[in-house]
Scaffold this active site. Sequence first.
Site, PDB file in Angstrom:
ATOM      1  N   HIS A  96     -33.665  19.572  -5.226  1.00  0.00           N
ATOM      2  CA  HIS A  96     -32.738  19.128  -4.186  1.00  0.00           C
ATOM      3  C   HIS A  96     -31.639  20.113  -3.856  1.00  0.00           C
ATOM      4  CE1 HIS A  96     -33.834  14.957  -3.278  1.00  0.00           C
ATOM      5  NE2 HIS A  96     -34.386  14.991  -4.478  1.00  0.00           N
TER       6      HIS A  96
ATOM      7  N   LYS B  85     -20.023  12.077   5.233  1.00  0.00           N
ATOM      8  CA  LYS B  85     -20.862  12.554   4.133  1.00  0.00           C
ATOM      9  C   LYS B  85     -19.953  12.883   2.959  1.00  0.00           C
ATOM     10  CE  LYS B  85     -22.294  15.757   7.009  1.00  0.00           C
ATOM     11  NZ  LYS B  85     -23.709  16.032   6.980  1.00  0.00           N
ATOM     12  N   ARG B  86     -20.533  13.166   1.790  1.00  0.00           N
ATOM     13  CA  ARG B  86     -19.713  13.602   0.672  1.00  0.00           C
ATOM     14  C   ARG B  86     -18.875  14.819   1.061  1.00  0.00           C
ATOM     15  NH1 ARG B  86     -20.230  10.974  -4.381  1.00  0.00           N
ATOM     16  NH2 ARG B  86     -19.048  12.702  -5.249  1.00  0.00           N
TER      17      ARG B  86
ATOM     18  N   LYS C  60     -20.206  21.851   3.026  1.00  0.00           N
ATOM     19  CA  LYS C  60     -20.416  20.977   4.190  1.00  0.00           C
ATOM     20  C   LYS C  60     -19.355  21.228   5.268  1.00  0.00           C
ATOM     21  CE  LYS C  60     -22.738  17.233   1.586  1.00  0.00           C
ATOM     22  NZ  LYS C  60     -23.957  16.784   2.294  1.00  0.00           N
TER      23      LYS C  60
ATOM     24  N   THR D  80     -29.699  14.088   5.448  1.00  0.00           N
ATOM     25  CA  THR D  80     -30.419  12.944   6.014  1.00  0.00           C
ATOM     26  C   THR D  80     -29.555  12.203   7.028  1.00  0.00           C
ATOM     27  OG1 THR D  80     -29.769  11.666   4.059  1.00  0.00           O
ATOM     28  CG2 THR D  80     -32.042  12.513   4.116  1.00  0.00           C
TER      29      THR D  80
ATOM     30  N   LYS E 256     -30.410  10.218  10.646  1.00  0.00           N
ATOM     31  CA  LYS E 256     -29.972   8.860  11.029  1.00  0.00           C
ATOM     32  C   LYS E 256     -29.207   8.921  12.344  1.00  0.00           C
ATOM     33  CE  LYS E 256     -29.094   8.070   6.138  1.00  0.00           C
ATOM     34  NZ  LYS E 256     -27.969   8.093   5.173  1.00  0.00           N
TER      35      LYS E 256
HETATM   36  C1  LIG Z   1     -27.407   9.109   4.484  1.00  0.00           C
HETATM   37  C2  LIG Z   1     -26.255   8.962   3.602  1.00  0.00           C
HETATM   38  C3  LIG Z   1     -25.722  10.070   2.957  1.00  0.00           C
HETATM   39  C4  LIG Z   1     -26.267  11.468   3.140  1.00  0.00           C
HETATM   40  O1  LIG Z   1     -25.516  12.153   4.120  1.00  0.00           O
HETATM   41  P1  LIG Z   1     -25.686  13.728   4.385  1.00  0.00           P
HETATM   42  O2  LIG Z   1     -24.860  13.966   5.569  1.00  0.00           O
HETATM   43  O3  LIG Z   1     -27.130  13.971   4.659  1.00  0.00           O
HETATM   44  O4  LIG Z   1     -25.203  14.417   3.176  1.00  0.00           O
HETATM   45  C5  LIG Z   1     -24.626   9.893   2.130  1.00  0.00           C
HETATM   46  N1  LIG Z   1     -24.083   8.684   1.946  1.00  0.00           N
HETATM   47  C6  LIG Z   1     -24.563   7.579   2.566  1.00  0.00           C
HETATM   48  C7  LIG Z   1     -23.899   6.263   2.338  1.00  0.00           C
HETATM   49  C8  LIG Z   1     -25.674   7.677   3.400  1.00  0.00           C
HETATM   50  O5  LIG Z   1     -26.155   6.579   3.993  1.00  0.00           O
END
Ligand SMILES: *Cc1c(COP(=O)(O)O)cnc(C)c1O
Length: 808
Positions: free
Chosen positions: A359, A547-548, A553, A655, A659
């Site tokens: 990952h 995101k985190r 990022k 991911t 979405k």
């Molecule tokens: C999809 C998702 C992530 C992943 O986000 P990235 O931008 O791809 O790092 C993190 N937290 C939650 C709650 C998510 O639904």
Amino acid sequence: MNKIFDNKQEFTELYRDAVMSISGKSVEAASDLDRFNALAKLVAEKARTVATKSDARATAEGKKRVYYFSIEFLIGRLLDNYLLNFGVRDMVAEALDDMGFDLSVIENQEPDPALGNGGLGRLAACFLDSMAAEGIAGYGNGMRYRYGLFKQEIVNGSQVEATDEWLTHGYPWEVRRQDKAVTIKFGGHVEGFEENGRTFYRTVDTQDILAVPYDIPVVGYAGETVNKLRVWAAEPVEEHFDLEAFNRGDYALADAERAEAEAISAILYPNDAGEHGRLLRLKQEYLFVSAGIYSLLDTFEKEHGANWELLPQFVAIHTNDTHPAMCGPELMRILIDEKKLEWDDAWNIVTQVVSYTNHTILPEALEKWPIGTFSKLLPRVYQIIDEISRRWHESFDTTQEGWQERLRQTAILWDGEIRMANLSVICSHSVNGVAKIHSDIIKNIVLKDFYALTPEKFNNKTNGISHRRFFAEANPTYAKLVTEAIGDGWLKDAFELEKLKEFQNDTEFLKAVGASKRANKERLAAYVKAETGLVIDPNTVFDVQVKRFHAYKRQLMNIMKVMDIYNRRIADPNFHVTPTTFIFSGKAASSYTFAKETIRLINSVADVINNDPRVNEVMKVCFIPNFRVSNAQLIYPAAEISEQISTAGKEASGTSNMKLMMNGAITLGTLDGANIEIADLAGRENEAIFGLTAPEVEQLWASNSYFAWDTLNGDRERLGRVMDELKDNTFAGLSGNFESIYNELMNNNDPDLVMADFRSYVDAWEKLTGSYGDQETWNRKALLNTASSGWFSSDRTIREYRDEIWHA
Ligand SMILES: *Cc1c(COP(=O)(O)O)cnc(C)c1O
């Protein structure tokens, strides 16, 4: 469709009884929480009935069972998802409405278990959904943390961590399976003994812990297959309550043993800062690996007897990242020590059963354990690893040029440490990355020596998302529009979204797409108001980065963009700014100072901008606290710009980019992770791509030709201004300046190239938002993003795993 309730009347009767049985009250007199618990219990019971049938079918058909080992499963709320998958969501909503209740109010009572950090845990949860939807006998194996990831509160702009007590009111989906508990041995020492002329090994004087499984049903779309997620809790093997200590008044000591055992499954560790090397974490890893393997071997033996050579035919073990890397050695240990197989036979089985997903390529994130700590905690597992390592060395052809360097790169034991990624590769028959570019980087850089030795092991499986949860469920207005246009076949087969392309020139349809986005923006604005008091305007562009928090990022670059736009508008009130709400959300690991300072900076900039009448009409900054699956489902559908701005080469896949694309947001992003595939599928003209590419980044570092100071001096006016403002009190009003961020960039030569990409990023943002006025064109792009997103359904991803890795 396997509907669990035939009609409203049947449901209503069952439901009234269920409320009575759990609360002793009528549905009218009960609380919202009672009403939720009763509904969940009712659905869970139905789900378990189907699960028993699915399981019997798997046995009867001789299906291969897939075990997905992951230390995180970020499952989110389940009720709405299961009602949808069982095909009764609308009917239940109507029946409740007839009784005077709102399904969404009841659903909001459900705890949102934070049993994961972010992307990795959410991926595991999407995979469970898709395995069940595809009819695979696939099971999750993970940890049941008593406290999930911390709850984030914002105090004076800073993140404050509070415990996440998701179990306080019980969890109606789980069933405790005391009968399936497994004893896990830690510590002790290894002794050999002779039996029938062969030497065997066992570990004695161990400290034993009981791993108790809790099963959560996983309902597949259409309700035909229900699998399960098994999560393990640590408990003492026997109750050793010290009555004497208790009578002395020493209550803590009286129950000390229980407290020590339970500590193992007490908390989920943050995944991205300085938590490596913690003994408790190693105990967690071994506990869920060992318990999971005993449990699956038990199932196998009941079905196929002790014919261990058949294991590869009927069992696949998938390891999600390196946290379950002990699967290989632990299975070896059990096969050799307990099932009495010879090493070579056991090895042959293990390497056909185990597969591994990588990952991350960030070197600091590659998991390693000190040999001393490890061998003390798990002496026999360590011996097995040592033997795997010895044989690996022995297998090297020392007549080949460069073998020493290759051995150095691929070694399991090195420099006093166990390298878990190398262990995973050696024990697995398949190694995959999670997006095309990421798999290429693995092959050509990170694991290139393994690739040279066994190219056939390596493959790519681009991540996916549950389009049912993150589109059908999260975005009901848009989903309804889509279903009216192309039917509901897309719920099963996301590729059918492609049919939406036929509507790209339908002005009325595009207007409806815009209206649905508008409704989602209003829904989010109401949530933000309720949670933070901030009023945001649905007429503005919703620019979203959720995101985190992590340096790579580059949330920092985003807020620097906001600062720059602010500065220019203040300097020149005629400077055109498309009215925008800049939305951020996400947690930072508690020990990750840079990430936490970035959160404080965002909130401090928000404090200034949101209170400055000179810019209020055109900009607002909004930080939504405590990002998690449940509020993510409100945020993604409301987004118009999807910020995916990681330093190229660093985000394995992402991911949320998928979405957001599916929900009709336009990607403003670098060519990193799955952004590349997004731009390829939807067409570059429907996204806003900017910045250095991965090869350019590599070249820049390799040639030693990047100097942060030169970049700063080359753009004193705008970039320089923004950097100065980190120190000159402009944004210090809330809780002080941001010297540490300034110093990190200037003294560490801007490791994530924030300054290098700054101008091309702001330019791309201005160009993109400048086109917002042409709503028809914007909505067409949104539609084309949705229409092209079917490939990112995790159903597709799982079919690829099934066909090319698991052969299930
Ligand atoms: C999809 C998702 C992530 C992943 O986000 P990235 O931008 O791809 O790092 C993190 N937290 C939650 C709650 C998510 O639904």
